[in-house]
Design an enzyme around this catalytic site. Structure first.
Site, PDB file in Angstrom:
ATOM      1  N   GLY A  30       0.840  -1.189   0.000  1.00 57.46           N
ATOM      2  CA  GLY A  30       0.000   0.000   0.000  1.00 57.46           C
ATOM      3  C   GLY A  30       0.874   1.236   0.000  1.00 57.46           C
ATOM      4  O   GLY A  30       0.974   1.960  -1.002  1.00 57.46           O
ATOM      5  N   TRP A  39      -8.313  -3.136  -1.454  1.00 60.53           N
ATOM      6  CA  TRP A  39      -8.929  -1.929  -0.892  1.00 60.53           C
ATOM      7  C   TRP A  39      -9.471  -0.989  -1.953  1.00 60.53           C
ATOM      8  O   TRP A  39      -9.396   0.226  -1.787  1.00 60.53           O
ATOM      9  CB  TRP A  39      -7.920  -1.130  -0.057  1.00 60.53           C
ATOM     10  CG  TRP A  39      -7.155  -1.921   0.944  1.00 60.53           C
ATOM     11  CD1 TRP A  39      -5.826  -2.195   0.932  1.00 60.53           C
ATOM     12  CD2 TRP A  39      -7.675  -2.539   2.124  1.00 60.53           C
ATOM     13  NE1 TRP A  39      -5.484  -2.945   2.011  1.00 60.53           N
ATOM     14  CE2 TRP A  39      -6.601  -3.166   2.769  1.00 60.53           C
ATOM     15  CE3 TRP A  39      -8.951  -2.617   2.689  1.00 60.53           C
ATOM     16  CZ2 TRP A  39      -6.758  -3.874   3.946  1.00 60.53           C
ATOM     17  CZ3 TRP A  39      -9.099  -3.312   3.866  1.00 60.53           C
ATOM     18  CH2 TRP A  39      -8.015  -3.929   4.474  1.00 60.53           C
ATOM     19  N   THR A  58     -11.872   1.227  -3.776  1.00 60.00           N
ATOM     20  CA  THR A  58     -13.166   1.910  -3.701  1.00 60.00           C
ATOM     21  C   THR A  58     -13.861   1.761  -5.055  1.00 60.00           C
ATOM     22  O   THR A  58     -13.215   1.910  -6.103  1.00 60.00           O
ATOM     23  CB  THR A  58     -12.945   3.411  -3.392  1.00 60.00           C
ATOM     24  OG1 THR A  58     -12.219   3.514  -2.160  1.00 60.00           O
ATOM     25  CG2 THR A  58     -14.259   4.160  -3.265  1.00 60.00           C
ATOM     26  N   GLN A 116     -17.879  13.008  22.626  1.00 59.29           N
ATOM     27  CA  GLN A 116     -17.758  13.317  24.058  1.00 59.29           C
ATOM     28  C   GLN A 116     -18.765  14.399  24.473  1.00 59.29           C
ATOM     29  O   GLN A 116     -19.360  14.332  25.554  1.00 59.29           O
ATOM     30  CB  GLN A 116     -16.315  13.773  24.358  1.00 59.29           C
ATOM     31  CG  GLN A 116     -15.978  13.871  25.826  1.00 59.29           C
ATOM     32  CD  GLN A 116     -15.860  12.491  26.481  1.00 59.29           C
ATOM     33  OE1 GLN A 116     -15.771  11.484  25.785  1.00 59.29           O
ATOM     34  NE2 GLN A 116     -15.913  12.446  27.794  1.00 59.29           N
ATOM     35  N   GLU A 146      -5.230   7.261   0.368  1.00 64.76           N
ATOM     36  CA  GLU A 146      -4.419   8.121  -0.524  1.00 64.76           C
ATOM     37  C   GLU A 146      -3.104   8.547   0.135  1.00 64.76           C
ATOM     38  O   GLU A 146      -2.696   9.702   0.062  1.00 64.76           O
ATOM     39  CB  GLU A 146      -5.255   9.299  -1.032  1.00 64.76           C
ATOM     40  CG  GLU A 146      -6.456   8.767  -1.796  1.00 64.76           C
ATOM     41  CD  GLU A 146      -7.104   9.731  -2.747  1.00 64.76           C
ATOM     42  OE1 GLU A 146      -6.502  10.750  -3.101  1.00 64.76           O
ATOM     43  OE2 GLU A 146      -8.247   9.434  -3.151  1.00 64.76           O
TER      44      GLU A 146
HETATM   45  C1  LIG Z   1     -11.750   2.439   2.892  1.00 65.16           C
HETATM   46  C2  LIG Z   1     -10.498   2.394   2.067  1.00 65.16           C
HETATM   47  C3  LIG Z   1     -10.557   2.789   0.741  1.00 65.16           C
HETATM   48  C4  LIG Z   1      -9.429   2.696  -0.064  1.00 65.16           C
HETATM   49  N1  LIG Z   1      -9.524   3.006  -1.392  1.00 65.16           N
HETATM   50  C5  LIG Z   1      -8.456   2.762  -2.206  1.00 65.16           C
HETATM   51  C6  LIG Z   1      -8.590   2.901  -3.626  1.00 65.16           C
HETATM   52  O1  LIG Z   1      -9.654   3.270  -4.153  1.00 65.16           O
HETATM   53  N2  LIG Z   1      -7.519   2.615  -4.403  1.00 65.16           N
HETATM   54  C7  LIG Z   1      -6.328   2.199  -3.880  1.00 65.16           C
HETATM   55  O2  LIG Z   1      -5.396   1.963  -4.654  1.00 65.16           O
HETATM   56  N3  LIG Z   1      -6.185   2.052  -2.534  1.00 65.16           N
HETATM   57  C8  LIG Z   1      -7.211   2.316  -1.693  1.00 65.16           C
HETATM   58  N4  LIG Z   1      -7.088   2.148  -0.334  1.00 65.16           N
HETATM   59  C9  LIG Z   1      -5.807   1.674   0.197  1.00 65.16           C
HETATM   60  C10 LIG Z   1      -5.056   2.716   0.975  1.00 65.16           C
HETATM   61  O3  LIG Z   1      -4.558   3.705   0.115  1.00 65.16           O
HETATM   62  C11 LIG Z   1      -3.970   1.970   1.747  1.00 65.16           C
HETATM   63  O4  LIG Z   1      -4.626   1.232   2.763  1.00 65.16           O
HETATM   64  C12 LIG Z   1      -2.938   2.888   2.322  1.00 65.16           C
HETATM   65  O5  LIG Z   1      -2.159   3.474   1.313  1.00 65.16           O
HETATM   66  C13 LIG Z   1      -2.001   2.145   3.295  1.00 65.16           C
HETATM   67  O6  LIG Z   1      -1.506   0.969   2.723  1.00 65.16           O
HETATM   68  P1  LIG Z   1      -1.604  -0.395   3.538  1.00 65.16           P
HETATM   69  O7  LIG Z   1      -3.004  -0.570   3.998  1.00 65.16           O
HETATM   70  O8  LIG Z   1      -1.007  -1.478   2.710  1.00 65.16           O
HETATM   71  O9  LIG Z   1      -0.743  -0.172   4.838  1.00 65.16           O
HETATM   72  P2  LIG Z   1       0.841  -0.374   4.960  1.00 65.16           P
HETATM   73  O10 LIG Z   1       1.507   0.283   3.811  1.00 65.16           O
HETATM   74  O11 LIG Z   1       1.110  -1.804   5.224  1.00 65.16           O
HETATM   75  O12 LIG Z   1       1.138   0.480   6.263  1.00 65.16           O
HETATM   76  C14 LIG Z   1       0.908  -0.040   7.575  1.00 65.16           C
HETATM   77  C15 LIG Z   1       1.365   1.032   8.570  1.00 65.16           C
HETATM   78  O13 LIG Z   1       2.756   1.310   8.388  1.00 65.16           O
HETATM   79  C16 LIG Z   1       2.954   2.697   8.200  1.00 65.16           C
HETATM   80  N5  LIG Z   1       4.079   2.907   7.291  1.00 65.16           N
HETATM   81  C17 LIG Z   1       4.325   2.298   6.098  1.00 65.16           C
HETATM   82  N6  LIG Z   1       5.441   2.772   5.545  1.00 65.16           N
HETATM   83  C18 LIG Z   1       5.931   3.713   6.401  1.00 65.16           C
HETATM   84  C19 LIG Z   1       7.069   4.582   6.401  1.00 65.16           C
HETATM   85  N7  LIG Z   1       7.937   4.585   5.389  1.00 65.16           N
HETATM   86  N8  LIG Z   1       7.233   5.398   7.463  1.00 65.16           N
HETATM   87  C20 LIG Z   1       6.376   5.425   8.500  1.00 65.16           C
HETATM   88  N9  LIG Z   1       5.275   4.626   8.561  1.00 65.16           N
HETATM   89  C21 LIG Z   1       5.058   3.792   7.518  1.00 65.16           C
HETATM   90  C22 LIG Z   1       1.650   3.190   7.584  1.00 65.16           C
HETATM   91  O14 LIG Z   1       1.486   4.595   7.768  1.00 65.16           O
HETATM   92  C23 LIG Z   1       0.626   2.378   8.354  1.00 65.16           C
HETATM   93  O15 LIG Z   1       0.386   2.980   9.592  1.00 65.16           O
HETATM   94  C24 LIG Z   1      -8.199   2.264   0.493  1.00 65.16           C
HETATM   95  C25 LIG Z   1      -8.139   1.892   1.842  1.00 65.16           C
HETATM   96  C26 LIG Z   1      -9.274   1.931   2.615  1.00 65.16           C
HETATM   97  C27 LIG Z   1      -9.170   1.480   4.048  1.00 65.16           C
END
Ligand SMILES: Cc1cc2nc3c(=O)[nH]c(=O)nc-3n(C[C@H](O)[C@H](O)[C@H](O)COP(=O)(O)OP(=O)(O)OC[C@H]3O[C@@H](n4cnc5c(N)ncnc54)[C@H](O)[C@@H]3O)c2cc1C
Length: 380
Positions: free
Chosen positions: A132, A157, A159, A336, A363
């Protein structure tokens, strides 16, 4: 609350009036019911499209309204203050039109009027189960075979995964890293593209997300946007704009929570007076109002840079970071303010709080926004 806005034109005032009227008529009364049924409001989006609200920032020759981004974002804010799922859908759809509008060929741009008009709904497929935040590591593959690309892999994920008519697919056509990524535009009915069951999310139930499986899906090569290896540039450029949309949604959601909390605090009596008259509570509302004004100002400042053709991606990251953190704080505090009543679905604030959380994640998580900003600081 009526927000006092300085807008660039009379047309912009008319557009915001129209957005307010539609938000009150088509969104406000439906949100709770649709969210409870987890039903995507496709017709509402068609109505917004017919009213011209889905293509606000795009050129008139492509069916858009050629409005400055600052105007589009304020429309989005108004929609979000009545129903976040719809505003988020508008934001994601606008993002999904961006690759073709900005990087598409003349032939590809012929699709834009139907996309921008909302007859066709878009999805933006970047994230994957294993990637992600580190989008440059994506593994969905597209291999050229004759006049087609053959796409295999899984997106996560997404949308609109189950309701979209077209998909922007970011996929690997070359070697590892950002330079090996391309962007394809695929039709919904392409054999081999299979949206999976909707995820069971914390909020935004009316706008379900799902994985999409690509099993040797053949996408015509003339649907490659911007050339092989351009995908990552396109994805990041689209996200700069998209992040401002999410930030505007956050401002609208926070404003809705504050307005509701203020209304309740003026009415609710304890110890013989309205609870808003207790300084401990009133000061919190004052802080919330101030933070929302600051978030709105940051969003509009970044948008005005974009409108002026100046670099704006760092300011967009700041706006997304700040506005979505404000939305989380204000919606939590609004619960709250309502006490026990804040914790039940009879009032919308518990929903606002659940919805705010996702804005800190999509995003680019807010950690990733901090990464973008701190890298720029390190570069000098
Ligand atoms: C409701 C919803 C709608 C979405 N819609 C779309 C969509 O339409 N299209 C699409 O492509 N994606 C979509 N997403 C995906 C979303 O963009 C990703 O969930 C997001 O970018 C985070 O990626 P991940 O979930 O793989 O988390 P990860 O990348 O695994 O991150 C896990 C944690 O590690 C932290 N982290 C990761 N790398 C670093 C770093 N270098 N430094 C500090 N912290 C870090 C992150 O901030 C997070 O807290 C959607 C997600 C949700 C929940």
């Amino acid at each position: 609350m009526n927000v006092d806005r300085i807008l660039p034109t009379d047309e912009a005032h008319d557009l915001l009036d129209l957005a307010t009227e539609l938000a009150d008529r088509e969104l406000a009364g439906r949100a709770a019911e649709f969210e409870q049924r987890a039903e995507f409001p496709r017709e509402v989006l068609r109505t917004l499209g017919r009213a011209g609200l889905l293509g606000l920032p795009y050129a008139e020759e492509h069916g858009g309204a050629a409005q400055p981004y600052e105007v589009y974002l304020q429309v989005l804010e108004i929609l979000a203050s009545r129903w976040l799922a719809v505003a988020e859908a508008v934001s994601v759809h606008t993002l999904s039109c961006y690759p073709v509008a900005q990087f598409g060929t003349v032939a590809q741009r012929k699709l834009l009027p139907d996309m921008i008009g909302g007859e066709l709904l878009g999805a933006y497929c970047l994230s994957e189960p294993q990637g992600g935040s580190d989008a440059a590591a994506l593994t969905t593959k597209a291999v050229r075979d004759g006049d087609d690309y053959v796409v295999s892999g899984t997106k996560a994920w997404i949308t609109h995964a189950r309701v979209a008519d077209f998909y922007n697919i970011f996929c690997r056509t070359g070697g590892p890293g950002a330079r090996g990524i391309s962007c394809l535009l695929a039709d919904r009915n392409t054999p081999g593209i299979a949206p999976q069951a909707a995820e069971r999310t914390m909020g935004l139930h009316a706008s379900p997300v799902a994985q999409i499986a690509f099993d040797e899906a053949r996408v015509p090569a003339d649907r490659l946007i911007g050339g092989e290896g351009m995908g990552f540039t396109i994805a990041m450029s689209a996200l700069d704009s998209g992040r401002l949309g999410i930030a505007a949604c956050a401002v609208g959601l926070a404003q809705a929570a504050l307005d509701y909390a203020v209304g309740y605090a003026r009415e609710r009596q304890q110890f013989g007076r309205s609870i808003i008259d207790f300084q401990g509570l009133g000061f919190g509302l004052a802080d919330a109002a101030t933070q929302i004004s600051a978030a709105r100002a940051l969003v509009l400042a970044a948008a005005r840079l974009r409108d002026a053709g100046r670099p704006y991606s760092i300011e967009a990251a700041k706006a997304k970071l700040f506005a979505t953190d404000v939305a989380m704080r204000v919606t939590t505090d609004a619960v709250q303010v309502l006490g026990g009543a804040g914790y039940v679905a009879d009032h919308p604030v518990e929903r606002y709080m659940r919805e705010a959380k996702v804005l800190q994640i999509v995003e680019g998580t807010n950690q990733i926004q901090r990464l973008v900003i701190s890298r720029a600081l390190a570069k000098g």
